[in-house]
Design a protein around this motif. Sequence first.
Motif, PDB file in Angstrom:
ATOM      1  N   TYR A 171     -67.375  75.396  10.536  1.00 15.52           N
ATOM      2  CA  TYR A 171     -66.382  74.457   9.862  1.00 15.52           C
ATOM      3  C   TYR A 171     -66.041  74.809   8.415  1.00 15.52           C
ATOM      4  O   TYR A 171     -65.061  74.965   8.027  1.00 15.52           O
ATOM      5  CB  TYR A 171     -66.458  73.027   9.992  1.00 15.52           C
ATOM      6  N   LYS A 221     -62.349  76.336   7.281  1.00 12.26           N
ATOM      7  CA  LYS A 221     -61.674  75.560   6.364  1.00 12.26           C
ATOM      8  C   LYS A 221     -61.478  76.096   4.985  1.00 12.26           C
ATOM      9  O   LYS A 221     -60.289  75.932   4.272  1.00 12.26           O
ATOM     10  CB  LYS A 221     -62.122  74.117   6.119  1.00 12.26           C
ATOM     11  N   TRP A 231     -55.435  74.368   9.961  1.00  7.47           N
ATOM     12  CA  TRP A 231     -56.552  73.144  10.292  1.00  7.47           C
ATOM     13  C   TRP A 231     -57.427  73.489  11.338  1.00  7.47           C
ATOM     14  O   TRP A 231     -57.247  74.535  12.212  1.00  7.47           O
ATOM     15  CB  TRP A 231     -55.900  71.823  10.386  1.00  7.47           C
TER      16      TRP A 231
END
Length: 82
Positions: A69, A73, A80
């Motif tokens: 993640y 990101k 997103w």
Amino acid sequence: MEFPCDFLIKVVGRADVAFHARICEIVCRHDDSFDPLERLQRKDSSAGKYQSLTVNLRAISKEHIDAVYQDLKACELVLWAL
């Protein structure tokens, strides 16, 4: 959650070949068994401007998921990731 397990991550960005390639590159860095042909689904928005990729990651720990993640990101092409 018991590890290892399959873990789905949805990533959205502008519809572009570079977006698709970069997501595959990031996921492959964290999961050397990742095969985009088998473990990635793509869906384009109705106007074709955006693209949603659902990645089926083989996760080995919560820290592993967090690291993926974090890299997704940090990518400038990602709008997103869930």
